[in-house]
Design a protein around this motif. Structure first.
Motif, PDB file in Angstrom:
ATOM      1  N   SER A 266       0.826  -1.202   0.000  1.00  0.00           N
ATOM      2  CA  SER A 266       0.000   0.000   0.000  1.00  0.00           C
ATOM      3  C   SER A 266       0.862   1.255   0.000  1.00  0.00           C
ATOM      4  N   ILE A 267       1.950   1.243   0.770  1.00  0.00           N
ATOM      5  CA  ILE A 267       2.848   2.402   0.805  1.00  0.00           C
ATOM      6  C   ILE A 267       3.528   2.590  -0.546  1.00  0.00           C
ATOM      7  N   ARG A 268       3.936   1.490  -1.176  1.00  0.00           N
ATOM      8  CA  ARG A 268       4.565   1.588  -2.492  1.00  0.00           C
ATOM      9  C   ARG A 268       3.608   2.213  -3.518  1.00  0.00           C
ATOM     10  N   ARG A 269       2.361   1.753  -3.539  1.00  0.00           N
ATOM     11  CA  ARG A 269       1.389   2.297  -4.479  1.00  0.00           C
ATOM     12  C   ARG A 269       1.137   3.775  -4.213  1.00  0.00           C
ATOM     13  N   HIS A 270       1.069   4.132  -2.926  1.00  0.00           N
ATOM     14  CA  HIS A 270       0.850   5.539  -2.578  1.00  0.00           C
ATOM     15  C   HIS A 270       2.014   6.399  -3.065  1.00  0.00           C
ATOM     16  N   GLU A 271       3.235   5.923  -2.887  1.00  0.00           N
ATOM     17  CA  GLU A 271       4.390   6.709  -3.318  1.00  0.00           C
ATOM     18  C   GLU A 271       4.478   6.774  -4.841  1.00  0.00           C
ATOM     19  N   GLN A 272       4.100   5.691  -5.531  1.00  0.00           N
ATOM     20  CA  GLN A 272       4.107   5.728  -6.985  1.00  0.00           C
ATOM     21  C   GLN A 272       3.099   6.746  -7.509  1.00  0.00           C
ATOM     22  N   GLN A 273       1.939   6.822  -6.867  1.00  0.00           N
ATOM     23  CA  GLN A 273       0.951   7.820  -7.258  1.00  0.00           C
ATOM     24  C   GLN A 273       1.479   9.235  -7.008  1.00  0.00           C
ATOM     25  N   GLU A 274       2.132   9.428  -5.877  1.00  0.00           N
ATOM     26  CA  GLU A 274       2.708  10.743  -5.601  1.00  0.00           C
ATOM     27  C   GLU A 274       3.794  11.087  -6.610  1.00  0.00           C
ATOM     28  N   LEU A 275       4.594  10.081  -7.011  1.00  0.00           N
ATOM     29  CA  LEU A 275       5.652  10.326  -7.987  1.00  0.00           C
ATOM     30  C   LEU A 275       5.070  10.734  -9.333  1.00  0.00           C
ATOM     31  N   LEU A 276       3.999  10.067  -9.752  1.00  0.00           N
ATOM     32  CA  LEU A 276       3.357  10.418 -11.015  1.00  0.00           C
ATOM     33  C   LEU A 276       2.789  11.836 -10.972  1.00  0.00           C
ATOM     34  N   GLN A 277       2.205  12.207  -9.842  1.00  0.00           N
ATOM     35  CA  GLN A 277       1.680  13.564  -9.718  1.00  0.00           C
ATOM     36  C   GLN A 277       2.797  14.604  -9.779  1.00  0.00           C
ATOM     37  N   GLN A 278       3.931  14.300  -9.128  1.00  0.00           N
ATOM     38  CA  GLN A 278       5.062  15.222  -9.173  1.00  0.00           C
ATOM     39  C   GLN A 278       5.606  15.358 -10.587  1.00  0.00           C
ATOM     40  N   GLN A 279       5.683  14.236 -11.315  1.00  0.00           N
ATOM     41  CA  GLN A 279       6.171  14.299 -12.688  1.00  0.00           C
ATOM     42  C   GLN A 279       5.240  15.109 -13.578  1.00  0.00           C
ATOM     43  N   GLN A 280       3.933  14.938 -13.383  1.00  0.00           N
ATOM     44  CA  GLN A 280       2.985  15.723 -14.162  1.00  0.00           C
ATOM     45  C   GLN A 280       3.104  17.204 -13.859  1.00  0.00           C
ATOM     46  N   GLN A 281       3.292  17.542 -12.579  1.00  0.00           N
ATOM     47  CA  GLN A 281       3.468  18.947 -12.219  1.00  0.00           C
ATOM     48  C   GLN A 281       4.746  19.518 -12.818  1.00  0.00           C
ATOM     49  N   GLN A 282       5.825  18.720 -12.810  1.00  0.00           N
ATOM     50  CA  GLN A 282       7.077  19.195 -13.399  1.00  0.00           C
ATOM     51  C   GLN A 282       6.935  19.415 -14.906  1.00  0.00           C
ATOM     52  N   GLN A 283       6.218  18.500 -15.579  1.00  0.00           N
ATOM     53  CA  GLN A 283       6.001  18.680 -17.011  1.00  0.00           C
ATOM     54  C   GLN A 283       5.205  19.939 -17.302  1.00  0.00           C
ATOM     55  N   GLN A 284       4.185  20.199 -16.490  1.00  0.00           N
ATOM     56  CA  GLN A 284       3.405  21.418 -16.687  1.00  0.00           C
ATOM     57  C   GLN A 284       4.258  22.662 -16.459  1.00  0.00           C
ATOM     58  N   GLN A 285       5.113  22.625 -15.442  1.00  0.00           N
ATOM     59  CA  GLN A 285       5.988  23.763 -15.186  1.00  0.00           C
ATOM     60  C   GLN A 285       6.976  23.968 -16.327  1.00  0.00           C
ATOM     61  N   GLN A 286       7.509  22.856 -16.868  1.00  0.00           N
ATOM     62  CA  GLN A 286       8.448  22.981 -17.985  1.00  0.00           C
ATOM     63  C   GLN A 286       7.766  23.564 -19.220  1.00  0.00           C
ATOM     64  N   GLN A 287       6.523  23.149 -19.469  1.00  0.00           N
ATOM     65  CA  GLN A 287       5.801  23.705 -20.607  1.00  0.00           C
ATOM     66  C   GLN A 287       5.566  25.199 -20.437  1.00  0.00           C
ATOM     67  N   GLN A 288       5.230  25.615 -19.203  1.00  0.00           N
ATOM     68  CA  GLN A 288       5.031  27.034 -18.957  1.00  0.00           C
ATOM     69  C   GLN A 288       6.341  27.806 -19.119  1.00  0.00           C
ATOM     70  N   GLN A 289       7.440  27.198 -18.675  1.00  0.00           N
ATOM     71  CA  GLN A 289       8.732  27.862 -18.806  1.00  0.00           C
ATOM     72  C   GLN A 289       9.147  27.984 -20.273  1.00  0.00           C
ATOM     73  N   GLN A 290       8.819  26.951 -21.073  1.00  0.00           N
ATOM     74  CA  GLN A 290       9.186  27.013 -22.483  1.00  0.00           C
ATOM     75  C   GLN A 290       8.417  28.111 -23.213  1.00  0.00           C
ATOM     76  N   THR A 291       7.165  28.294 -22.819  1.00  0.00           N
ATOM     77  CA  THR A 291       6.376  29.354 -23.469  1.00  0.00           C
ATOM     78  C   THR A 291       6.881  30.737 -23.099  1.00  0.00           C
ATOM     79  N   THR A 292       7.270  30.904 -21.858  1.00  0.00           N
ATOM     80  CA  THR A 292       7.790  32.207 -21.428  1.00  0.00           C
ATOM     81  C   THR A 292       9.229  32.419 -21.864  1.00  0.00           C
ATOM     82  N   ALA A 293       9.966  31.298 -22.116  1.00  0.00           N
ATOM     83  CA  ALA A 293      11.366  31.439 -22.524  1.00  0.00           C
ATOM     84  C   ALA A 293      11.497  31.986 -23.930  1.00  0.00           C
ATOM     85  N   ALA A 294      10.469  31.863 -24.742  1.00  0.00           N
ATOM     86  CA  ALA A 294      10.531  32.383 -26.122  1.00  0.00           C
ATOM     87  C   ALA A 294      10.608  33.904 -26.142  1.00  0.00           C
TER      88      ALA A 294
END
Length: 262
Positions: A44-72
């Motif tokens: 159960s702890i492993r599944r919970h951490e994997q879900q948290e990891l996926l959420q963090q990766q999605q947030q990082q991808q969204q931040q990178q996309q926002q940075q790429q748009t502003t970097a232009a």
């Protein structure tokens, strides 16, 4: 005792042997059940951490996309955000909440808790009935087995040693069952737990004789001390398994987890 009217009642040894075997089976069954529950909690702890990891990766991808748009718009902004992202990646991540919970799942904490509960239950059975029967009565109860000491004190001393012994026996059972790095020592620990319990229980048969408590108290104390010495010198240094030891050294991280080794 109801067994007095049967053939088993003539020999206390025949009554003690089934009790020793049944308690050993109960301890082993309890530890087996605990291992299953521990495995479910870990999954159960492993599944919970994997879900948290996926959420963090999605947030990082969204931040990178926002940075790429502003970097232009400007190159300076792009350099600053790149340096800031590299700095945050190099920083050590704090121990997560699930990692702190994982540190609680170790054989020391659970073994002491189980041994204390089992010893407390045993103490109520050994001493509670005698104490309750003497409540509100005048006078002091003496028995032929110990003419120099009240029965309450004799029973209290026996209960004290058996409570400590129950705690050590439970820890030996935790060590003996599924101890993957040294199965031979695990089997020896289980055998020692049964033999120590048998020796302590059989020593109480001296109470059937005149002033036999002198010998029974001595033997029970020696068996308890010998069992504690065996546990302290032979078992305690390697009590935790390899995974639990690495988990504590890593601050709660699972050995081999990819998302903890990045």
């Amino acid at each position: 005792i109801p067994f007095r009217s049967t053939a088993f009642g003539s020999s206390p040894l025949l009554l003690l042997l089934p009790s020793i075997i049944s308690q050993a089976i109960f301890r082993c069954g309890f530890v087996h059940l605990y291992r299953r529950v521990e495995h479910v909690i870990q999954l159960s702890i492993r599944r919970h951490e994997q879900q948290e990891l996926l959420q963090q990766q999605q947030q990082q991808q969204q931040q990178q996309q926002q940075q790429q748009t502003t970097a232009a718009e400007t190159n300076n902004t792009t350099n600053e955000t790149t340096n800031a992202a590299a700095a945050t990646e190099n920083e050590e991540q704090p121990i997560s909440e699930s990692a702190r919970l994982r540190l609680e799942l170790n054989d020391w904490a659970c073994g002491v808790a189980a041994g204390t509960g089992f010893g407390g239950m045993h103490a109520v059975m050994l001493y509670g009935s005698l104490l309750a029967s003497e409540n509100g009565k005048l006078g002091t109860l003496y028995q032929p087995s110990c003419s120099d000491m009240p029965a309450l004190i004799v029973s209290a001393i026996h209960t004290f040693f058996f409570t400590i012994l129950d705690l050590i026996l439970m820890l030996l059972t935790f060590y003996g069952i599924q101890h993957e790095q040294n199965k031979k020592h695990g089997r020896i620990a289980l055998i020692v737990s049964v033999l120590a319990h048998a020796a302590a229980a059989f020593s109480t048969t001296a109470n059937d004789y005149q002033d036999g408590c002198r010998y029974s108290l001595l033997f029970v104390s020696l068996v308890t001390a010998a069992t504690m010495a065996y546990f302290g010198f032979c078992v305690a240094p390697s009590f935790l398994s390899t995974n639990q030891t690495q988990r504590q050294e890593n601050g709660g991280a699972w050995p081999g987890d990819a998302f903890h080794q990045e």
